[in-house]
Design a protein around this motif. Structure first.
Motif, PDB file in Angstrom:
ATOM      1  N   ALA A   1       0.907  -1.334   0.114  1.00  0.00           N
ATOM      2  CA  ALA A   1      -0.007   0.052   0.173  1.00  0.00           C
ATOM      3  C   ALA A   1       0.786   1.364  -0.051  1.00  0.00           C
ATOM      4  CB  ALA A   1      -0.827  -0.102   1.084  1.00  0.00           C
ATOM      5  N   LYS A   2       1.743   1.221   0.791  1.00  0.00           N
ATOM      6  CA  LYS A   2       2.788   2.561   0.898  1.00  0.00           C
ATOM      7  C   LYS A   2       3.556   2.684  -0.194  1.00  0.00           C
ATOM      8  CE  LYS A   2       2.760   2.423   5.963  1.00  0.00           C
ATOM      9  NZ  LYS A   2       3.488   2.594   7.076  1.00  0.00           N
ATOM     10  N   ALA A   3       4.092   1.553  -0.914  1.00  0.00           N
ATOM     11  CA  ALA A   3       4.506   1.547  -2.189  1.00  0.00           C
ATOM     12  C   ALA A   3       4.042   2.241  -3.293  1.00  0.00           C
ATOM     13  CB  ALA A   3       5.504   0.256  -2.722  1.00  0.00           C
ATOM     14  N   MET A   4       2.795   1.782  -3.490  1.00  0.00           N
ATOM     15  CA  MET A   4       1.720   2.170  -4.240  1.00  0.00           C
ATOM     16  C   MET A   4       1.349   3.690  -4.125  1.00  0.00           C
ATOM     17  SD  MET A   4      -0.800  -1.189  -4.727  1.00  0.00           S
ATOM     18  CE  MET A   4      -1.895  -0.192  -5.483  1.00  0.00           C
ATOM     19  N   GLN A   5       1.287   4.183  -2.939  1.00  0.00           N
ATOM     20  CA  GLN A   5       0.804   5.371  -2.399  1.00  0.00           C
ATOM     21  C   GLN A   5       1.955   6.512  -2.876  1.00  0.00           C
ATOM     22  OE1 GLN A   5       1.503   6.326   1.694  1.00  0.00           O
ATOM     23  NE2 GLN A   5      -0.590   7.402   1.642  1.00  0.00           N
ATOM     24  N   GLN A   6       3.300   5.999  -3.027  1.00  0.00           N
ATOM     25  CA  GLN A   6       4.372   6.623  -3.472  1.00  0.00           C
ATOM     26  C   GLN A   6       4.398   6.727  -5.076  1.00  0.00           C
ATOM     27  OE1 GLN A   6       8.066   5.624  -1.659  1.00  0.00           O
ATOM     28  NE2 GLN A   6       9.361   7.072  -3.006  1.00  0.00           N
ATOM     29  N   ARG A   7       4.287   5.253  -5.521  1.00  0.00           N
ATOM     30  CA  ARG A   7       4.763   5.077  -6.965  1.00  0.00           C
ATOM     31  C   ARG A   7       3.592   5.623  -7.768  1.00  0.00           C
ATOM     32  NH1 ARG A   7       7.937   1.990 -10.152  1.00  0.00           N
ATOM     33  NH2 ARG A   7       6.861   1.053 -12.085  1.00  0.00           N
TER      34      ARG A   7
ATOM     35  N   ASP B   1       1.370  10.440  -8.888  1.00  0.00           N
ATOM     36  CA  ASP B   1       1.102  11.512  -9.762  1.00  0.00           C
ATOM     37  C   ASP B   1      -0.428  11.158 -10.377  1.00  0.00           C
ATOM     38  OD1 ASP B   1       2.113   9.237 -10.818  1.00  0.00           O
ATOM     39  OD2 ASP B   1       2.779  10.207 -12.703  1.00  0.00           O
ATOM     40  N   LYS B   2      -0.894  10.205 -10.210  1.00  0.00           N
ATOM     41  CA  LYS B   2      -2.232   9.740 -10.942  1.00  0.00           C
ATOM     42  C   LYS B   2      -3.156   9.495  -9.808  1.00  0.00           C
ATOM     43  CE  LYS B   2       0.638   6.944 -14.184  1.00  0.00           C
ATOM     44  NZ  LYS B   2       0.563   5.849 -14.775  1.00  0.00           N
ATOM     45  N   ILE B   3      -2.974   9.115  -8.639  1.00  0.00           N
ATOM     46  CA  ILE B   3      -4.114   8.945  -7.508  1.00  0.00           C
ATOM     47  C   ILE B   3      -3.429   9.254  -6.198  1.00  0.00           C
ATOM     48  CG2 ILE B   3      -5.386   7.076  -8.728  1.00  0.00           C
ATOM     49  CD1 ILE B   3      -3.985   5.155  -7.258  1.00  0.00           C
ATOM     50  N   SER B   4      -4.284   9.917  -5.315  1.00  0.00           N
ATOM     51  CA  SER B   4      -4.053  10.089  -3.928  1.00  0.00           C
ATOM     52  C   SER B   4      -4.514   8.846  -3.012  1.00  0.00           C
ATOM     53  CB  SER B   4      -4.489  11.381  -3.596  1.00  0.00           C
ATOM     54  OG  SER B   4      -4.497  11.572  -2.293  1.00  0.00           O
ATOM     55  N   LEU B   5      -3.437   8.273  -2.412  1.00  0.00           N
ATOM     56  CA  LEU B   5      -3.964   7.118  -1.749  1.00  0.00           C
ATOM     57  C   LEU B   5      -4.260   7.425  -0.217  1.00  0.00           C
ATOM     58  CD1 LEU B   5      -2.117   3.955  -3.241  1.00  0.00           C
ATOM     59  CD2 LEU B   5      -4.417   4.501  -3.482  1.00  0.00           C
ATOM     60  N   ASP B   6      -4.916   7.342   0.515  1.00  0.00           N
ATOM     61  CA  ASP B   6      -4.956   7.415   1.872  1.00  0.00           C
ATOM     62  C   ASP B   6      -5.320   6.272   2.590  1.00  0.00           C
ATOM     63  OD1 ASP B   6      -5.459   8.597   4.542  1.00  0.00           O
ATOM     64  OD2 ASP B   6      -7.449   8.909   4.180  1.00  0.00           O
ATOM     65  N   ILE B   7      -4.260   5.645   3.385  1.00  0.00           N
ATOM     66  CA  ILE B   7      -4.693   4.269   3.989  1.00  0.00           C
ATOM     67  C   ILE B   7      -5.153   4.472   5.421  1.00  0.00           C
ATOM     68  CG2 ILE B   7      -3.067   2.248   4.702  1.00  0.00           C
ATOM     69  CD1 ILE B   7      -0.740   3.463   3.116  1.00  0.00           C
ATOM     70  N   ALA B   8      -6.086   3.275   5.594  1.00  0.00           N
ATOM     71  CA  ALA B   8      -6.977   3.562   6.806  1.00  0.00           C
ATOM     72  C   ALA B   8      -6.043   2.651   7.769  1.00  0.00           C
ATOM     73  CB  ALA B   8      -7.973   2.488   6.491  1.00  0.00           C
ATOM     74  N   GLU B   9      -6.613   3.059   9.071  1.00  0.00           N
ATOM     75  CA  GLU B   9      -6.091   2.735  10.401  1.00  0.00           C
ATOM     76  C   GLU B   9      -6.856   1.760  10.753  1.00  0.00           C
ATOM     77  OE1 GLU B   9      -3.097   2.679  11.966  1.00  0.00           O
ATOM     78  OE2 GLU B   9      -1.999   4.125  10.558  1.00  0.00           O
TER      79      GLU B   9
ATOM     80  N   ASP C   1       1.588  -1.679 -12.272  1.00  0.00           N
ATOM     81  CA  ASP C   1       1.386  -0.239 -13.344  1.00  0.00           C
ATOM     82  C   ASP C   1       0.193  -0.702 -14.213  1.00  0.00           C
ATOM     83  OD1 ASP C   1       3.663   0.841 -12.114  1.00  0.00           O
ATOM     84  OD2 ASP C   1       4.823   0.486 -13.861  1.00  0.00           O
ATOM     85  N   GLN C   2       0.166  -1.637 -14.850  1.00  0.00           N
ATOM     86  CA  GLN C   2      -0.734  -2.111 -15.741  1.00  0.00           C
ATOM     87  C   GLN C   2      -2.262  -2.343 -14.920  1.00  0.00           C
ATOM     88  OE1 GLN C   2       0.613  -6.102 -17.292  1.00  0.00           O
ATOM     89  NE2 GLN C   2       1.854  -5.161 -18.967  1.00  0.00           N
ATOM     90  N   ARG C   3      -2.203  -3.201 -13.926  1.00  0.00           N
ATOM     91  CA  ARG C   3      -3.512  -3.336 -12.965  1.00  0.00           C
ATOM     92  C   ARG C   3      -3.931  -1.714 -12.653  1.00  0.00           C
ATOM     93  NH1 ARG C   3      -3.346  -6.834 -15.789  1.00  0.00           N
ATOM     94  NH2 ARG C   3      -3.038  -8.867 -15.313  1.00  0.00           N
ATOM     95  N   ILE C   4      -3.107  -0.969 -12.255  1.00  0.00           N
ATOM     96  CA  ILE C   4      -3.437   0.579 -11.778  1.00  0.00           C
ATOM     97  C   ILE C   4      -3.947   1.201 -12.879  1.00  0.00           C
ATOM     98  CG2 ILE C   4      -2.551   2.592 -10.812  1.00  0.00           C
ATOM     99  CD1 ILE C   4      -3.317   0.392  -8.688  1.00  0.00           C
ATOM    100  N   GLU C   5      -3.513   1.283 -13.905  1.00  0.00           N
ATOM    101  CA  GLU C   5      -4.193   1.906 -15.227  1.00  0.00           C
ATOM    102  C   GLU C   5      -5.448   1.296 -15.672  1.00  0.00           C
ATOM    103  OE1 GLU C   5      -3.145   4.526 -16.827  1.00  0.00           O
ATOM    104  OE2 GLU C   5      -1.398   4.787 -15.732  1.00  0.00           O
TER     105      GLU C   5
END
Length: 180
Positions: free
Chosen positions: A20-26, A29-37, A167-171
Motif C-alpha cells: 500500500a505504501k509503495a503504491m501510495q508513492q509510486r 502523480d495519478k491517484i492520492s492514496l489515503d491508508i486506513a487505520e 502499473d498495468q493493473r493500476i491503469e
C-alpha cells in the motif's frame, strides 16, 4: 482521484501494508492514496451501529468521500483476516457506504497460492455490500512469494516484473473508476 486504501493486516512489517505504501508513492502523480487505520476500529456490535465510535465514523466517512477504494489483504487460514471483515461489517451497516463504490482487490502472500481464496471471499462480501468491484480475470492482483519481491525492512517493491504488473493493473483500475 482520491482512493481510500484498506489493508487487512495489522502487522508492522506486513507485505500488504508495504505494498500500500509503495503504491501510495509510486502512483502519487495519478491517484492520492489515503491508508486506513484498522487498529482503532473496535469489534462490530449491533447495539452501537447507530452511534458508532469515532474511529468507525471516520472510517466510513473516508469511504464515502473517496472516488474509489483499494483493498489489499493477506489470507489467514484460507480466508479474509478478521480485522478486515470486522471493518467491512461496520461499513455495511446504517449508511452502507460501499453501495456502488468502485473497488479493486489486491493481496501479497509469502506462499505460492497468493491471496486467491481471500480475494474470492472478499468478492462475495463486497457483493453483499453492493460494491462495484473491478471484474475478475485479468484484473486480479495476487503477489505470490512476496518475501522475494518486497523488502520486509524498507517496504520497497524490488521485483521489476511485479512493478510492471502493478502499473498495468493500476491503469486498468483508473480507467474503471473513470468509466472508460
Amino acid at each position: 482521484m482520491n482512493v481510500f486504501t484498506i489493508v487487512g493486516s495489522l502487522r508492522e512489517k506486513s507485505y500488504n501494508m508495504h505494498l500500500a505504501k509503495a503504491m501510495q508513492q509510486r502512483y502519487s502523480d495519478k491517484i492520492s492514496l489515503d491508508i486506513a487505520e484498522l487498529k482503532d476500529i473496535p469489534l462490530y456490535n449491533q447495539d452501537d451501529e447507530h452511534n458508532p465510535p469515532e474511529a468507525v465514523k471516520t472510517f466510513k466517512q473516508n469511504i464515502k468521500e473517496a472516488d474509489a477504494v483499494i483493498i489489499i489483504t493477506p489470507e489467514y487460514n484460507w480466508s479474509i483476516p478478521g480485522v478486515l471483515k470486522n471493518a467491512l461489517d461496520w461499513a455495511s451497516r446504517v449508511d452502507k457506504v460501499f453501495i456502488d463504490k468502485k473497488v479493486m482487490i489486491l493481496g501479497a502472500s509469502i506462499s505460492t497460492a497468493g491471496t486467491l481464496r481471500a480475494q474470492l471471499q472478499l468478492r462475495q462480501v463486497l457483493s453483499a455490500l453492493r460494491a462495484n468491484v473491478l471484474p475478475p480475470g485479468a484484473n486480479e492482483v495476487t503477489i505470490t512469494t512476496a518475501q522475494t519481491k518486497i523488502d520486509e525492512d524498507t517496504g520497497e517493491v524490488t521485483d521489476q516484473n511485479t512493478l510492471e504488473f502493478l502499473d498495468q493493473r493500476i491503469e486498468s483500475f483508473i480507467e474503471f473508476v473513470e468509466g472508460k
